[in-house]
Design an enzyme around this catalytic site. Structure first.
Site, short mmCIF file in Angstrom:
data_model
loop_
_atom_site.label_atom_id
_atom_site.label_comp_id
_atom_site.label_asym_id
_atom_site.label_seq_id
_atom_site.Cartn_x
_atom_site.Cartn_y
_atom_site.Cartn_z
N ASP A 76 121.09 -30.24 -5.78
CA ASP A 76 121.65 -29.21 -4.91
C ASP A 76 121.34 -29.52 -3.45
OD1 ASP A 76 123.09 -26.96 -4.28
OD2 ASP A 76 121.45 -25.58 -4.66
N HIS A 103 113.25 -13.59 -1.95
CA HIS A 103 112.93 -13.28 -0.56
C HIS A 103 111.88 -14.27 -0.07
CE1 HIS A 103 114.59 -9.12 -1.03
NE2 HIS A 103 114.30 -9.40 -2.27
N VAL A 104 112.00 -14.66 1.18
CA VAL A 104 110.98 -15.52 1.75
C VAL A 104 110.37 -14.85 2.98
CG1 VAL A 104 110.46 -17.76 2.78
CG2 VAL A 104 112.09 -17.60 0.90
N LYS A 134 107.36 -17.15 -1.01
CA LYS A 134 108.66 -16.90 -1.64
C LYS A 134 108.45 -16.00 -2.85
CE LYS A 134 111.92 -19.77 -4.23
NZ LYS A 134 112.63 -21.06 -4.17
N GLY A 152 118.15 -14.64 -0.34
CA GLY A 152 119.25 -15.31 -1.02
C GLY A 152 119.19 -15.08 -2.51
N THR A 153 119.98 -15.84 -3.24
CA THR A 153 119.98 -15.66 -4.70
C THR A 153 118.60 -16.01 -5.28
OG1 THR A 153 120.87 -17.88 -4.77
CG2 THR A 153 122.41 -16.09 -5.12
N TYR A 154 117.86 -16.85 -4.57
CA TYR A 154 116.57 -17.29 -5.09
C TYR A 154 115.47 -16.24 -4.92
CZ TYR A 154 116.37 -17.94 -0.11
OH TYR A 154 116.45 -17.72 1.24
#
Lengths: 522, 271
Positions: free
Chosen positions: A160, A35-36, A61, A31-33
């Site tokens: 959020d 890779h996990v 992460k 996602g924008t955050y």
């Protein structure tokens, strides 16, 4: 300049993530955050805290981008301090000096509410039942509230909250425990060095966003998190996002969002002046008056909406929901009050394992490949509309889980005789509802597109969030960056006099020569 | 966090023992006296203060940066990283943690150049020698060395709280506030919890402003021994600065600092 010896010494002491963990090919989120990965300690690398061998799963992460972005900094700073059973626990930070990547190590949570709700939606649409303990929704809500209460008590706002950020532990010592995650945007809010809206203009996903934010409130408050919890609670009860709204024009630079407000009023009714006195002080109040007509929502109320979803207005669940979803943020219940609500004393009482020892019906996380991302995006979209095969891409490692799930369903077929197990969200009836029930209020002036977009919309709702949601980039990231500030200023309801004073002090301090100590004057 | 100092990493990992602090400094004290060591740290605190003000940062950010700086040199020799590099790095990191908003890399480096040239030319004949990539590299080392403990509790908030409780806010707060700023130039932020530092500064402010508040201090039931220790640290700082002209001494002081060696030294190759 840095000393060579010092560099050599610190490099020797430094642990590299790839030396301790196996994670290659085990990506579970993107996602924008960042890779996990689902990770395990390498053979022969014992857990340093107890020296034992350790075959637990971890979530690794890798933060998007390189170096320490402000959100990475905040995430590390906050998570380093937070310790609560219902808040995700940061185990370790790995700093990779060569490629300047930052890795965070967490306990692995097999499930999250986004996937759980998605699974229920799919089952509902295909008229299958999912068997879960009767008290599961209550247990989930209870633990979400406990986690948020801890955060709020420590002056941390999540900002959020959404289903993708609520993780649930799978099999293991913490089975069925809720973990609130993705604190990347959380902030310590008793040091209001800057108005919050200046930093991260748009943070809460629209569906879970409190009305005061949509009307231009410039400060995040505890009440904003509580609204989001109300939305999640409703979604758990009905399997539908209560304030579902198409979200194409997320790039608008204004927090004011007509369609989202329309959706809220369609469910809740238009707020009366006496219900929310300060609504007149909201920066976007004039726009609201211009754009909306109260009479269009005359027949809307939360009672009616929930009743259509078979939640009776006199039920304790509904009464609590109503307190969480009050339009006036100053009247909204606090997490502390919510935890004392009679709903939680009523049978079945909440359990620390939300699955209450029953088999977990949900599939494990799938590993993603880079191709999968695109593929999954598409299948998900389709699934929203024709969801009969939620298990399409099940990999070998999930076979077990599928069996378990089928078992669960079989048992469920004997269901009605088993008082403990009942379909999630429909405690009063065994029959499934069909259809999405999106635009049920009948007030859709100019919003015929809603129905069309619901599938895609839901997909996006999951993105950008939780630490391992197989989300999709794009819209959300842009949303964060491009939303500017609307003018006006709303006094934060969450700030005490003392904090405001402190703020003033700080300002004085900068303007005058208070920055200088006596040292320079003596 | 802000709610609970006692469970914070600040309290549990970064209130250090005075003896440990002295032991860690032995390396540097081969090259200079304790007083000279203190003057060097004061010099760089002044540098961070000036840099921070130039960047229009708030005092909270500057204070946090000062604590980062002190934490690093509480465990490392001045030789490990040039303090002239660590100082802006600490400011950069603190501004992100305190959510001032990210300072752009180029603005940070440009401001360093300006500040060195216009305000610290008495100490540095040359230009500020570092670039963005040095600061970014240094940031990783700073974070690593602090064990990722980034939330720092400052005495300012408890100070405001105490002053309000005591009364005389207008007379006492400005004086006590400045004393807290000055306390950043001593070791107290490494040795004592912030609320004790706040009380010590408040007590000294009461003396300066001639307010009799003995009974208030008696009532709050704090360890007065500790408060007095803190007062002694801060007073000795005032003593030190009385006959000290940084402008005259800075160059000589900085010359005494052990310098980083960027290449392996010959002795090392032998080892």
């Amino acid at each position: 300049m840095m000393d060579y010896e010092f560099k050599v010494k610190t490099a020797a002491e430094r642990v590299k993530v790839e030396d301790w963990f196996d994670y290659e090919g085990c990506k579970v989120g993107r996602g924008t955050y960042g890779h996990v990965y689902k990770a395990r300690r390498k053979d022969g690398v014992p857990n340093p805290t107890n020296g034992r061998n350790d075959n637990r799963d971890y979530a690794l992460k890798q933060i998007e981008g390189t170096g320490l972005s402000m959100s990475a900094c905040r995430e590390i700073a906050l998570l380093r301090e937070l310790k609560n059973p219902n808040v995700i626990c940061l185990q370790k930070v790995f700093l990779s000096h060569n490629d300047r990547k930052v890795w965070l190590l967490f306990d692995y949570a097999e499930h999250d509410l986004w996937h759980i709700i998605k699974y229920h939606r799919a089952a509902k649409a295909s008229k299958k039942s999912v068997m879960v303990p009767k008290g599961m929704v209550k247990s989930l809500l209870h633990q979400i509230l406990q986690g948020i209460h801890y955060l709020h008590d420590n002056w941390v706002l999540h900002r959020d909250l959404k289903p993708a950020n609520i993780l649930v532990m799978g099999e293991g010592p913490e089975r069925g425990r809720v973990k609130i995650a993705d604190m990347g945007f959380a902030r310590l809010f008793n040091s209001p060095l800057k108005p919050l809206a200046d930093l991260d203009p748009v943070v809460v996903t629209f569906w879970y966003r409190a009305p005061e934010l949509l009307l231009g409130a410039r400060h995040y408050t505890k009440a904003i998190d509580i609204w989001a919890i109300g939305c999640i609670f409703a979604e758990l009860l009905t399997s539908e996002p209560i304030f579902h709204c198409r979200q194409e024009d997320i790039k608008t630079s204004n927090p004011y969002h007509h369609d989202q407000l329309d959706r809220i009023f369609n469910v809740m009714g238009f707020p009366l002046e006496k219900e929310w006195e300060d609504i007149r002080k909201m920066p976007e109040h004039p726009t609201l008056l211009k754009d909306f007509k109260r009479t269009n929502y005359a027949n809307c109320s939360l009672i009616k909406y929930m009743d259509r979803h078979k939640i009776k207005p006199e039920s304790k669940a509904f009464l609590l929901l109503q307190k969480l979803l009050l339009m006036d943020p100053t009247k909204r219940i606090t997490s502390e009050q919510a935890l004392m609500d009679p709903y939680f004393n009523e049978d079945p009482v909440p359990t620390s394992d939300v699955f209450a020892g029953c088999p977990i019906p949900y599939p494990k996380r799938e590993f993603l490949t880079d191709d999968d991302q695109v593929k999954e995006e598409k299948t998900e979209n389709k699934m929203q509309q024709r969801p009969p095969q939620p298990q399409q891409n099940v990999q070998n490692q999930q076979q077990n889980q599928v069996h378990q799930q089928q078992q669960g369903q079989n048992q469920g077929n004997n269901g009605p005789t088993d008082p403990k197990r009942i379909r999630m969200g429909h405690p009063h009836q065994g029959q499934n509802q069909s259809g999405m029930d999106q635009n049920n209020s009948g007030h859709q002036s100019g919003h015929g597109h809603q129905g069309q977009n619901q599938g895609g919309g839901h997909t996006h709702g999951g993105s950008g969030g939780g630490y391992m949601n197989s989300g999709h980039q794009g819209h959300q990231g842009q949303g964060h960056q491009n939303h500017g500030q609307a003018g006006g200023h709303m006094h934060p309801s969450g700030n005490s006099m003392m904090q405001q004073h402190y703020h003033q002090q700080n300002q004085n301090h900068q303007n005058q020569n208070q920055n200088q100590g006596f040292g320079q004057r003596f | 966090m802000a709610g609970n100092f006692w469970q914070s990493s600040h309290c549990q990992q970064w209130i250090v023992d005075r003896q440990d602090l002295i032991r860690e400094r032995q390396n540097d004290l081969q090259f200079m006296s304790e007083e000279e060591h203190q003057k060097i740290l004061i010099f760089f605190c002044n540098f961070m203060q000036t840099l921070g003000e130039q960047l229009k940062l708030r005092q909270q950010v500057i204070a946090t940066a000062s604590v980062y700086f002190k934490r690093f040199y509480a465990r490392n020799s001045l030789k490990c990283i040039d303090p002239l590099l660590l100082a802006p790095t600490a400011i950069f990191l603190a501004s992100k943690v305190e959510e001032f908003g990210v300072i752009s890399n180029s603005r940070l480096v440009t401001t360093c150049h300006q500040v060195v040239k216009s305000k610290f030319n008495y100490a540095y004949a040359q230009d500020f020698p570092y670039r963005t990539n040095h600061i970014l590299e240094c940031e990783f080392y700073l974070l690593e060395n602090m064990d990722c403990c980034l939330i720092v509790y400052q005495p300012y908030r408890p100070l405001v709280h105490f002053v309000q409780d005591m009364g005389y806010e207008e007379q006492l707060l400005p004086t006590a506030w400045r004393m807290v700023n000055d306390s950043l130039r001593t070791d107290v932020c490494l040795l004592y919890p912030p609320y004790q530092i706040a009380l010590a500064c408040l007590m000294m402010a009461c003396v300066v402003m001639q307010k009799d508040t003995k009974s208030w201090f008696a009532d709050i039931g704090v360890d007065m021994e500790k408060i007095q220790e803190i007062c002694r640290y801060i007073l000795s700082f005032y003593d030190l600065t009385k006959n000290y002209d940084e402008k005259k001494e800075a160059q000589a002081l900085l010359a005494k600092m052990p310098k980083p060696k960027t290449q392996p030294s010959r002795e090392e190759n032998k080892h």
